[in-house]
Design an enzyme around this catalytic site. Structure first.
Site, PDB file in Angstrom:
ATOM      1  N   LYS A  27       0.838  -1.194   0.000  1.00  0.00           N
ATOM      2  CA  LYS A  27       0.000   0.000   0.000  1.00  0.00           C
ATOM      3  C   LYS A  27       0.872   1.242   0.000  1.00  0.00           C
ATOM      4  O   LYS A  27       1.987   1.215   0.517  1.00  0.00           O
ATOM      5  CB  LYS A  27      -0.864   0.029   1.280  1.00  0.00           C
ATOM      6  CG  LYS A  27      -2.008  -0.958   1.301  1.00  0.00           C
ATOM      7  CD  LYS A  27      -2.808  -0.813   2.584  1.00  0.00           C
ATOM      8  CE  LYS A  27      -3.951  -1.810   2.646  1.00  0.00           C
ATOM      9  NZ  LYS A  27      -4.952  -1.664   1.577  1.00  0.00           N
TER      10      LYS A  27
ATOM     11  N   ARG B  61     -10.205 -11.564   1.812  1.00  0.00           N
ATOM     12  CA  ARG B  61     -11.066 -12.621   1.258  1.00  0.00           C
ATOM     13  C   ARG B  61     -10.383 -13.990   1.336  1.00  0.00           C
ATOM     14  O   ARG B  61     -11.064 -15.008   1.404  1.00  0.00           O
ATOM     15  CB  ARG B  61     -11.455 -12.252  -0.192  1.00  0.00           C
ATOM     16  CG  ARG B  61     -10.300 -12.111  -1.136  1.00  0.00           C
ATOM     17  CD  ARG B  61     -10.665 -11.338  -2.403  1.00  0.00           C
ATOM     18  NE  ARG B  61     -10.798  -9.897  -2.171  1.00  0.00           N
ATOM     19  CZ  ARG B  61     -11.151  -9.010  -3.111  1.00  0.00           C
ATOM     20  NH1 ARG B  61     -11.422  -9.404  -4.345  1.00  0.00           N
ATOM     21  NH2 ARG B  61     -11.245  -7.732  -2.817  1.00  0.00           N
TER      22      ARG B  61
END
Ligand code: BES
Ligand code: MN
Ligand code: ZN
Length: 507
Positions: A283, A357
């Site tokens: 990120k 996920r």
């Protein structure tokens, strides 16, 4: 006996029912109701019957008038108390109009707003409970929440929230029950907030699992923890893959509340990434510190399981909570790696920042082995949740009926979950060149929806499923409002508790 001495209370102010003002009350908190319609009319006082004589009420009203008080939601005014009252000062908080008050959250927010402005007040007495005891208690408790574990000047009393709130309302059986319930709910929200607010230096997977074990067993839950060796041996490829870049290995925690009376079963699953750097798909630095909140779903699920036990909800609740730290390193997974989820589905990890996920898929498959009637998973899953719904509105996805039920319940208790669709055409975009599935699409449209489409592949048919994306709502990086301060909010603990109670009632 104090009404909130449930055995394992963790924190927070004393909150009790009261029928009159007392000499050592420091502040009287009253509600101010804004006029419905005409803005000429003055706001009216929300006070219980016979509490104030006409002259005292008139003195307060004219004092507030001089300050320009309108009763609008969020507005707060302080004034010296008239001599006829034993308290020192009055804090008037806007609750909005009578119509706004139809929604109990208006009262909760007003109580929270007041509690946030009462640092150093000591003993507070309030009339907000004249409208409803439960929401007033929750608002005060949550508004008085502080996290100062890492401050060295904790003892500075001026910064301390009130120690006691006395809620003016008849000491009926119903009011006591409502208060006890509210305090357990609010305290569970505070449990989640504490976990979220604990920095990633101090809360890593093994420590998170240990805290869940201590909190859970104190509350009477059965607790099982899988460590990194067991996870690898049992084939939890998603949790292992995400966790392998960190020197602090992953965990899977299971918390079980067994109902005595009912054979209904609800599975809860929460994303517990104790810090999300993105991994090798790193990120950007701006705002990365907020990824301390990436275990907000897990914190909410742990807190909800604890609440289920404390409230002795008549439904079996099994929480399955994956915990991992997503770090870049020589041992981290690479973009393009293929992993095998628990249960055998293979996934091509095109983007290591879509890690939530992967850990959730393992946990969902495990949770479905218990054959629950319903499964709720919650996660700080996608930035796209905030693009679609803003920072305060959770997205609710899943099987049509249960999704709508969870969203409606969430709105009724003031967490505002909103139903979102699962467009089937997005499924093909998760096809992988080499594996059963890819963990991301190659475009950015409907990012919250495609994440849920990925999860859907792992939910067993026939189970009522709701996925609650709380990327924004779990952590407040903006200004405090209502009963929500900065940092961890505890969303969606109250939604999940209310759903469990609804399932206990209606199946
Ligand atoms: N934890 C983030 C989502 C997030 C973003 C939560 C901002 C709270 C605030 C999640 O793991 C993530 O990185 N999601 C990616 C998915 C993308 C790579 C498909 C995102 O939303 O950008
Ligand atoms: Mn991520
Ligand atoms: Zn994440």
């Amino acid at each position: 006996m104090s009404s909130n001495d449930f055995s394992d209370r963790v924190r927070g102010p004393r909150i009790d029912l009261a029928t009159a003002l007392a000499k050592d009350d420091d502040v009287l908190v009253i509600g101010l109701i804004a006029p419905d319609g005409s803005d000429e009319a003055p706001p009216t006082l929300l006070v219980g019957e016979d509490l104030l004589d006409d002259q005292t009420a008139e003195q307060i009203t004219s004092g507030l008038d001089a300050l320009g008080a309108t009763g609008r939601s969020g507005e707060v005014h302080t004034l010296p108390a008239p001599d006829s009252l034993p308290v020192k000062r009055i804090l008037a908080v806007g609750v909005g109009t009578e119509t706004d008050l139809q929604d109990a959250d208006a009262l909760r927010r007003a109580a929270g707003e007041a509690a946030r402005r009462l640092d150093g007040a000591g003993r507070v007495v309030s009339t907000l409970s004249a409208a409803a005891v439960g929401p007033a208690a929750e608002g005060f408790y949550l508004g008085a929440y502080r996290f100062d574990e890492f401050r060295s000047d904790k003892s500075r009393s001026a910064k301390r929230p009130p120690e006691e709130f006395r809620l003016l309302a008849p000491k009926s059986k119903e009011n006591r029950a409502e208060l006890d319930h509210a305090l357990i709910v609010a305290d569970s929200v505070a449990v989640a907030r504490d976990l979220v607010n604990t920095p990633p230096s101090h809360l890593y997977p093994a420590e998170f699992a240990e805290r869940a074990r201590v909190l859970g067993s104190k509350a009477g839950l059965r607790v099982e923890i899988l460590d990194e060796k067991e996870l690898a041996k049992d084939g939890y490829g998603g949790i292992v893959g995400v966790g392998q870049g960190s020197s602090r290995p992953p965990r899977l925690v299971r918390l079980i509340h067994e109902s005595k009376g009912s054979d209904r079963k609800v599975a809860l699953v929460g994303k517990g990434i104790t810090f999300d750097t993105g991994g090798i798909s790193l990120k950007p630095p701006a705002g990365m510190e907020n990824m301390t909140s990436d275990m907000g779903g897990a914190a909410a699920v742990v807190a909800t399981a604890i609440a289920a036990s404390r409230l002795d909800v008549d439904v079996t609740v099994i929480a399955t909570v994956p915990m991992a730290e997503n770090m870049p390193s020589g041992t981290a997974q690479r973009p393009g790696d293929v992993l095998t989820q628990y249960g055998g589905t293979t996934v091509e990890v095109l983007n290591t920042d879509a890690e939530g996920r992967l850990v959730l898929a393992d946990a969902i498959v495990r949770a479905c082995e218990d054959e629950p009637d319903y499964l709720i998973d919650t996660a700080t899953l996608t930035g796209a949740q905030m693009v679609a719904l803003g920072t305060r509105t959770p997205g609710v996805l899943g099987t049509d009926e249960f999704r709508d039920r969870v969203a409606a319940i969430s709105q009724s208790i003031g967490e505002h979950g909103w139903p979102m669709p699962l467009p089937t055409e997005l499924r093909a975009d998760l096809d992988s060149r080499v594996a059963d599935l890819a963990n991301v699409t190659n475009h950015r449209w409907g990012g919250m929806l495609s994440a849920a489409m990925f999860l859907r592949e792992f939910v067993v048919d026939g189970i009522g499923w709701a996925h609650v994306d709380v990327a924004g709502p779990a952590f407040n990086t903006g200004s405090p409002w209502g009963y929500t301060g900065k940092g961890g909010t505890g969303v969606p603990v109250r939604t999940m508790i209310a759903v469990l109670e609804d399932v206990a009632k209606d199946g």
